[in-house]
Write a protein that holds these residues in place. Sequence first.
Motif, PDB file in Angstrom:
ATOM      1  N   TYR A  67      30.298  11.890  -5.504  1.00  0.00           N
ATOM      2  CA  TYR A  67      29.780  13.141  -4.471  1.00  0.00           C
ATOM      3  C   TYR A  67      30.812  13.871  -3.814  1.00  0.00           C
ATOM      4  CZ  TYR A  67      25.226  12.069  -6.394  1.00  0.00           C
ATOM      5  OH  TYR A  67      24.239  12.373  -7.456  1.00  0.00           O
ATOM      6  N   TYR A  68      31.953  12.433  -3.170  1.00  0.00           N
ATOM      7  CA  TYR A  68      32.511  13.709  -1.858  1.00  0.00           C
ATOM      8  C   TYR A  68      33.364  14.002  -3.105  1.00  0.00           C
ATOM      9  CZ  TYR A  68      33.259   8.897  -3.906  1.00  0.00           C
ATOM     10  OH  TYR A  68      33.560   7.758  -4.477  1.00  0.00           O
ATOM     11  N   CYS A  69      34.556  13.567  -4.176  1.00  0.00           N
ATOM     12  CA  CYS A  69      35.725  13.837  -4.696  1.00  0.00           C
ATOM     13  C   CYS A  69      36.061  15.082  -5.441  1.00  0.00           C
ATOM     14  CB  CYS A  69      35.845  13.041  -5.334  1.00  0.00           C
ATOM     15  SG  CYS A  69      37.882  12.588  -5.904  1.00  0.00           S
TER      16      CYS A  69
ATOM     17  N   ILE B 150      51.053   5.663 -10.400  1.00  0.00           N
ATOM     18  CA  ILE B 150      49.777   6.571 -11.517  1.00  0.00           C
ATOM     19  C   ILE B 150      48.809   6.368 -11.136  1.00  0.00           C
ATOM     20  CG2 ILE B 150      50.077   7.229 -13.994  1.00  0.00           C
ATOM     21  CD1 ILE B 150      52.755   5.106 -15.027  1.00  0.00           C
ATOM     22  N   GLN B 151      48.370   7.838 -10.873  1.00  0.00           N
ATOM     23  CA  GLN B 151      47.516   8.298 -10.423  1.00  0.00           C
ATOM     24  C   GLN B 151      46.445   9.539 -11.302  1.00  0.00           C
ATOM     25  OE1 GLN B 151      45.291   9.513  -6.829  1.00  0.00           O
ATOM     26  NE2 GLN B 151      44.811   7.226  -6.034  1.00  0.00           N
ATOM     27  N   SER B 152      44.752   9.083 -11.411  1.00  0.00           N
ATOM     28  CA  SER B 152      44.251   9.881 -11.833  1.00  0.00           C
ATOM     29  C   SER B 152      43.031   9.784 -11.985  1.00  0.00           C
ATOM     30  CB  SER B 152      44.900   9.927 -13.839  1.00  0.00           C
ATOM     31  OG  SER B 152      44.308   9.195 -14.461  1.00  0.00           O
TER      32      SER B 152
ATOM     33  N   LEU C 122      42.062  -0.221  -6.363  1.00  0.00           N
ATOM     34  CA  LEU C 122      41.259   0.382  -6.867  1.00  0.00           C
ATOM     35  C   LEU C 122      39.636   0.122  -5.384  1.00  0.00           C
ATOM     36  CD1 LEU C 122      39.207   0.995  -9.437  1.00  0.00           C
ATOM     37  CD2 LEU C 122      38.461  -1.010  -9.942  1.00  0.00           C
ATOM     38  N   ARG C 123      39.880   1.272  -4.830  1.00  0.00           N
ATOM     39  CA  ARG C 123      39.024   1.117  -3.998  1.00  0.00           C
ATOM     40  C   ARG C 123      37.911   1.211  -3.917  1.00  0.00           C
ATOM     41  NH1 ARG C 123      40.767   6.306   0.165  1.00  0.00           N
ATOM     42  NH2 ARG C 123      43.086   6.133   0.126  1.00  0.00           N
ATOM     43  N   ILE C 124      37.536   0.128  -3.183  1.00  0.00           N
ATOM     44  CA  ILE C 124      35.596   0.012  -3.612  1.00  0.00           C
ATOM     45  C   ILE C 124      34.869   0.648  -2.644  1.00  0.00           C
ATOM     46  CG2 ILE C 124      35.608  -1.903  -1.605  1.00  0.00           C
ATOM     47  CD1 ILE C 124      33.114  -2.106  -4.404  1.00  0.00           C
ATOM     48  N   GLU C 125      35.246   2.241  -2.073  1.00  0.00           N
ATOM     49  CA  GLU C 125      35.310   2.820  -1.401  1.00  0.00           C
ATOM     50  C   GLU C 125      34.309   2.464   0.748  1.00  0.00           C
ATOM     51  OE1 GLU C 125      36.311   5.607  -2.656  1.00  0.00           O
ATOM     52  OE2 GLU C 125      36.753   5.345  -3.896  1.00  0.00           O
ATOM     53  N   THR C 126      33.073   1.639  -0.250  1.00  0.00           N
ATOM     54  CA  THR C 126      32.418   0.977   0.921  1.00  0.00           C
ATOM     55  C   THR C 126      32.036  -0.255   0.531  1.00  0.00           C
ATOM     56  OG1 THR C 126      30.503   1.390   2.563  1.00  0.00           O
ATOM     57  CG2 THR C 126      30.054   2.245   0.066  1.00  0.00           C
TER      58      THR C 126
ATOM     59  N   VAL D 107      38.481   1.129   1.477  1.00  0.00           N
ATOM     60  CA  VAL D 107      37.197   2.698   1.762  1.00  0.00           C
ATOM     61  C   VAL D 107      37.609   3.483   1.745  1.00  0.00           C
ATOM     62  CG1 VAL D 107      36.111   0.605   1.937  1.00  0.00           C
ATOM     63  CG2 VAL D 107      37.508   1.286   4.117  1.00  0.00           C
ATOM     64  N   MET D 108      36.688   4.645   2.231  1.00  0.00           N
ATOM     65  CA  MET D 108      37.245   6.220   2.935  1.00  0.00           C
ATOM     66  C   MET D 108      36.463   5.150   4.477  1.00  0.00           C
ATOM     67  SD  MET D 108      36.187   8.502   0.557  1.00  0.00           S
ATOM     68  CE  MET D 108      35.214   7.885  -0.542  1.00  0.00           C
ATOM     69  N   MET D 109      36.314   5.664   5.720  1.00  0.00           N
ATOM     70  CA  MET D 109      36.130   6.223   6.937  1.00  0.00           C
ATOM     71  C   MET D 109      35.733   7.413   7.135  1.00  0.00           C
ATOM     72  SD  MET D 109      39.087   4.076   6.629  1.00  0.00           S
ATOM     73  CE  MET D 109      40.474   4.237   7.366  1.00  0.00           C
TER      74      MET D 109
ATOM     75  N   GLN E  34      42.817  18.241  -5.873  1.00  0.00           N
ATOM     76  CA  GLN E  34      42.599  18.553  -4.444  1.00  0.00           C
ATOM     77  C   GLN E  34      41.141  17.545  -4.036  1.00  0.00           C
ATOM     78  OE1 GLN E  34      44.096  19.769  -1.391  1.00  0.00           O
ATOM     79  NE2 GLN E  34      44.384  22.071  -3.149  1.00  0.00           N
ATOM     80  N   LEU E  35      41.673  16.461  -3.895  1.00  0.00           N
ATOM     81  CA  LEU E  35      40.807  15.244  -3.636  1.00  0.00           C
ATOM     82  C   LEU E  35      39.016  15.945  -2.583  1.00  0.00           C
ATOM     83  CD1 LEU E  35      41.988  12.166  -4.405  1.00  0.00           C
ATOM     84  CD2 LEU E  35      41.649  13.263  -6.045  1.00  0.00           C
ATOM     85  N   TYR E  36      40.362  16.538  -1.438  1.00  0.00           N
ATOM     86  CA  TYR E  36      39.789  16.523  -0.540  1.00  0.00           C
ATOM     87  C   TYR E  36      40.184  17.949   0.020  1.00  0.00           C
ATOM     88  CZ  TYR E  36      43.759  14.264   1.462  1.00  0.00           C
ATOM     89  OH  TYR E  36      44.939  13.827   1.229  1.00  0.00           O
TER      90      TYR E  36
END
Length: 365
Positions: free
Chosen positions: A68-70, A106-108, A162-166, A203-205, A317-319
Amino acid sequence: MVLDILEKARMGDELSVEEIEALLSVSDETELKALFDCAYAVKEAHVGKVAYFRGLIECSNICMKDCYYCGIRKSNKNVERFLMDEEEIFREAVWAYEAEYGSVVIQSGERQDAAYVDMIERVVKRIHDATNGEIGITLSLGEQTEEVYRRWREAGATRYLLRIETTNPELYAKLHPKDHSMEERLECLQRLRRTGYQVGTGVMMGLPGQTMRDLANDILFLKAMDVDMVGMGPYIPHSDTPMGEEIPPYSDAQKTSALKLGLKMIAVTRIVLKDVNIAAATALQALEYTGREQGLKCGANVIMPNVTETDFRPKYQLYDNKPCTDENSSMCRGCLSGRITGIGETIGFNKKGDAPHYRKRVSAD
Ligand code: 5AD
Ligand code: FES
């Protein structure tokens, strides 16, 4: 109180969740400076005043997920989707190698289909062979089966982000559709460890509804996971996403406080985890031009200069307000080099820059 906690950390004692929360909650300027100075001293002692460059190749914005954030979530119809061909990815990796970057990322967006998995395997092998294994290859390609992780590892990739995000399950459930599973994400982190990668998560803060206690638990999670690398950054709303639609663009005051929280997370993570690699996320620079250098001054030791061809950049553009989308790779190299030298650090050119934590972990096995 805060100074006592910092002293306790300096003596090598473990911090409790309450103590970590207290450090994250610091707002007094003197205490903040003490926190950042302490983190910088820990950084200097454990990983040195060296910033490692990881050339970031954003090779496709096609994504099967719908977070929902990306900004590149599947349901965002305002994104023009692209996929670099193998040749293009290879060219960008060789550019990074010749620019003396120690490694590439390498990210996608996330894709599990065979054609994509095969393409990544081929290009990783080509990069590995063409650079005699001298450039570190990091992948950031989401959740995959153990078999896929193994194939990419055997092709020459050695690190995975690999982020767990929270780590708060209720918050995770609010950020993602029902079919995005936190258990699966955790299982993927285990798979990565089993297949022999240096594992990075984070994570994201500043997420809506996230508390300081959540963030303190996130740091304890990173410690318990015994990770080698940490990549975390401030959440920044993207206007074409369900979460971003609800939030007006950040005011200057909101940017400042989001940046401050991001820096505090880096500092406390450095103090608690000590010898891992911590990235100063690009998102810090979306909040303030010098955000990434400030990240280094608070304990981060990795920067990911973009090496993606300029034409593709605005599509990844992720954000909102992602920096460097008009620049090219040489401009980013020159710009970041000057800024890092300017804060009295050296750049680890031509060095893979494995985290000391990883080296200790493998020699202890
Ligand atoms: N703000 C900040 N970071 C974001 N990411 C995705 N969307 C956003 C956003 N709106 C981060 C996620 C993901 C990484 C590649 O980008 O943490 O793991
Ligand atoms: Fe693809 Fe979030 S929607 S990473």
